[in-house]
Design a protein around this motif. Structure first.
Motif, PDB file in Angstrom:
ATOM      1  N   ILE A 259      46.967  38.287  26.119  1.00  0.00           N
ATOM      2  CA  ILE A 259      47.834  39.386  26.537  1.00  0.00           C
ATOM      3  C   ILE A 259      46.942  40.537  26.971  1.00  0.00           C
ATOM      4  CG2 ILE A 259      49.531  41.093  25.762  1.00  0.00           C
ATOM      5  CD1 ILE A 259      50.633  38.978  23.863  1.00  0.00           C
ATOM      6  N   PHE A 260      47.276  41.110  28.129  1.00  0.00           N
ATOM      7  CA  PHE A 260      46.528  42.276  28.603  1.00  0.00           C
ATOM      8  C   PHE A 260      47.500  43.392  28.952  1.00  0.00           C
ATOM      9  CE2 PHE A 260      47.263  39.603  32.303  1.00  0.00           C
ATOM     10  CZ  PHE A 260      47.719  40.497  33.261  1.00  0.00           C
ATOM     11  N   ALA A 261      46.993  44.617  28.904  1.00  0.00           N
ATOM     12  CA  ALA A 261      47.802  45.793  29.234  1.00  0.00           C
ATOM     13  C   ALA A 261      47.564  46.140  30.691  1.00  0.00           C
ATOM     14  CB  ALA A 261      47.440  46.960  28.337  1.00  0.00           C
ATOM     15  N   TYR A 262      48.630  46.127  31.465  1.00  0.00           N
ATOM     16  CA  TYR A 262      48.531  46.451  32.882  1.00  0.00           C
ATOM     17  C   TYR A 262      48.970  47.899  33.101  1.00  0.00           C
ATOM     18  CZ  TYR A 262      49.327  46.607  37.833  1.00  0.00           C
ATOM     19  OH  TYR A 262      49.295  46.983  39.137  1.00  0.00           O
ATOM     20  N   PRO A 263      48.111  48.763  33.662  1.00  0.00           N
ATOM     21  CA  PRO A 263      48.493  50.159  33.906  1.00  0.00           C
ATOM     22  C   PRO A 263      49.430  50.253  35.113  1.00  0.00           C
ATOM     23  CG  PRO A 263      46.248  49.776  34.629  1.00  0.00           C
ATOM     24  CD  PRO A 263      46.723  48.497  33.999  1.00  0.00           C
ATOM     25  N   LEU A 264      50.623  50.766  34.886  1.00  0.00           N
ATOM     26  CA  LEU A 264      51.640  50.848  35.936  1.00  0.00           C
ATOM     27  C   LEU A 264      51.418  52.043  36.858  1.00  0.00           C
ATOM     28  CD1 LEU A 264      54.759  50.128  33.720  1.00  0.00           C
ATOM     29  CD2 LEU A 264      53.856  48.633  35.510  1.00  0.00           C
TER      30      LEU A 264
ATOM     31  N   LEU B 228      52.249  51.462  30.651  1.00  0.00           N
ATOM     32  CA  LEU B 228      51.601  50.162  30.504  1.00  0.00           C
ATOM     33  C   LEU B 228      52.639  49.052  30.440  1.00  0.00           C
ATOM     34  CD1 LEU B 228      48.934  50.971  27.754  1.00  0.00           C
ATOM     35  CD2 LEU B 228      48.520  50.658  30.202  1.00  0.00           C
ATOM     36  N   LEU B 229      52.327  47.957  31.086  1.00  0.00           N
ATOM     37  CA  LEU B 229      53.142  46.752  30.996  1.00  0.00           C
ATOM     38  C   LEU B 229      52.271  45.688  30.348  1.00  0.00           C
ATOM     39  CD1 LEU B 229      55.737  45.171  31.796  1.00  0.00           C
ATOM     40  CD2 LEU B 229      54.567  44.591  33.932  1.00  0.00           C
ATOM     41  N   TYR B 230      52.726  45.137  29.248  1.00  0.00           N
ATOM     42  CA  TYR B 230      51.961  44.114  28.548  1.00  0.00           C
ATOM     43  C   TYR B 230      52.352  42.752  29.115  1.00  0.00           C
ATOM     44  CZ  TYR B 230      50.826  47.920  25.472  1.00  0.00           C
ATOM     45  OH  TYR B 230      50.383  49.126  24.991  1.00  0.00           O
ATOM     46  N   VAL B 231      51.347  42.006  29.558  1.00  0.00           N
ATOM     47  CA  VAL B 231      51.566  40.738  30.240  1.00  0.00           C
ATOM     48  C   VAL B 231      50.821  39.635  29.506  1.00  0.00           C
ATOM     49  CG1 VAL B 231      51.248  39.481  32.418  1.00  0.00           C
ATOM     50  CG2 VAL B 231      51.780  41.927  32.460  1.00  0.00           C
TER      51      VAL B 231
ATOM     52  N   ALA C 214      40.786  40.499  36.968  1.00  0.00           N
ATOM     53  CA  ALA C 214      41.264  39.824  38.185  1.00  0.00           C
ATOM     54  C   ALA C 214      42.778  39.723  38.184  1.00  0.00           C
ATOM     55  CB  ALA C 214      40.635  38.440  38.294  1.00  0.00           C
ATOM     56  N   GLU C 215      43.357  39.462  37.028  1.00  0.00           N
ATOM     57  CA  GLU C 215      44.827  39.407  36.920  1.00  0.00           C
ATOM     58  C   GLU C 215      45.432  40.765  37.252  1.00  0.00           C
ATOM     59  OE1 GLU C 215      46.891  36.847  36.134  1.00  0.00           O
ATOM     60  OE2 GLU C 215      45.290  35.379  35.839  1.00  0.00           O
ATOM     61  N   LYS C 216      44.829  41.830  36.740  1.00  0.00           N
ATOM     62  CA  LYS C 216      45.319  43.189  37.023  1.00  0.00           C
ATOM     63  C   LYS C 216      45.210  43.509  38.505  1.00  0.00           C
ATOM     64  CE  LYS C 216      44.040  44.967  32.475  1.00  0.00           C
ATOM     65  NZ  LYS C 216      43.178  45.906  31.744  1.00  0.00           N
ATOM     66  N   ARG C 217      44.081  43.137  39.120  1.00  0.00           N
ATOM     67  CA  ARG C 217      43.902  43.384  40.557  1.00  0.00           C
ATOM     68  C   ARG C 217      44.948  42.626  41.376  1.00  0.00           C
ATOM     69  NH1 ARG C 217      38.602  42.924  39.344  1.00  0.00           N
ATOM     70  NH2 ARG C 217      38.503  40.771  40.056  1.00  0.00           N
ATOM     71  N   ALA C 218      45.223  41.395  40.968  1.00  0.00           N
ATOM     72  CA  ALA C 218      46.195  40.578  41.698  1.00  0.00           C
ATOM     73  C   ALA C 218      47.591  41.208  41.636  1.00  0.00           C
ATOM     74  CB  ALA C 218      46.221  39.162  41.128  1.00  0.00           C
ATOM     75  N   ILE C 219      47.967  41.729  40.483  1.00  0.00           N
ATOM     76  CA  ILE C 219      49.268  42.386  40.348  1.00  0.00           C
ATOM     77  C   ILE C 219      49.294  43.678  41.163  1.00  0.00           C
ATOM     78  CG2 ILE C 219      50.845  43.530  38.740  1.00  0.00           C
ATOM     79  CD1 ILE C 219      49.886  41.493  36.608  1.00  0.00           C
ATOM     80  N   ALA C 220      48.233  44.453  41.074  1.00  0.00           N
ATOM     81  CA  ALA C 220      48.186  45.748  41.768  1.00  0.00           C
ATOM     82  C   ALA C 220      48.222  45.581  43.284  1.00  0.00           C
ATOM     83  CB  ALA C 220      46.938  46.522  41.354  1.00  0.00           C
TER      84      ALA C 220
END
Length: 158
Positions: free
Chosen positions: A89-94, A126-129, A139-145
């Motif tokens: 699980i990682f925290a994605y900054p919205l 933050l969105l927890y994914v 890389a997951e965060k970059r892909a979402i952003a």
């Protein structure tokens, strides 16, 4: 009068779910859609969002592409004999701020195989994914952003 467009869209969803595009089925779907919208009309928010239809189509296309690519990647991961998974699980900054945008992003992430939106922080920053294979959270965060979140901002400008 404004609820005609959602009624037509719900009628199309009805036709897709029932698998029938006969005039009788479409009429029944429209009747049920209109009746449902009439019942919940008091709870429909009056907030209007600007929508760029071309950008919305690009978002839909991105989702379909990500759906196929992710489904293929997950299939490869689970069919391997050694199944080298690193869930996490990682925290994605919205960067999206409106509830509608956060909900749409969370749903697009959840509907993509291999990822699941778990929670949103109380301050909505933050969105927890959860990712099935979280070897590289950056890389997951970059892909979402650069993917879903950018397309959402483009399709629904402030």
């Amino acid at each position: 009068m404004i609820l005609i467009i959602p009624a037509v869209l719900l009628t199309l969803v009805w036709a897709a779910l029932t698998g029938s595009v006969t005039p009788h089925n479409l009429a029944l779907g429209f009747l049920l859609s209109a009746l449902s919208l009439f019942v919940v009309r008091a709870h429909i928010p009056k907030v209007r969002h600007r929508v760029r239809l071309g950008k919305l189509a690009l978002l839909a296309g991105l989702f379909v592409r990500e759906l196929w690519v992710s489904a293929f990647r997950v299939a490869i991961l689970v069919l391997r004999p050694d199944m080298r998974l690193r869930p996490g699980i990682f925290a994605y900054p919205l960067t999206v701020t409106r509830d509608f945008e956060i909900t749409l992003l969370a749903n697009l992430i959840t509907l993509t195989p291999g990822t699941l939106s778990v929670d949103v922080s109380p301050d909505r920053r933050l969105l927890y994914v959860h990712a099935l294979d979280c070897r590289d959270p950056a890389a997951e965060k970059r892909a979402i952003a650069t993917g879903f979140e950018r397309r959402i901002r483009e399709a629904f400008p402030l």
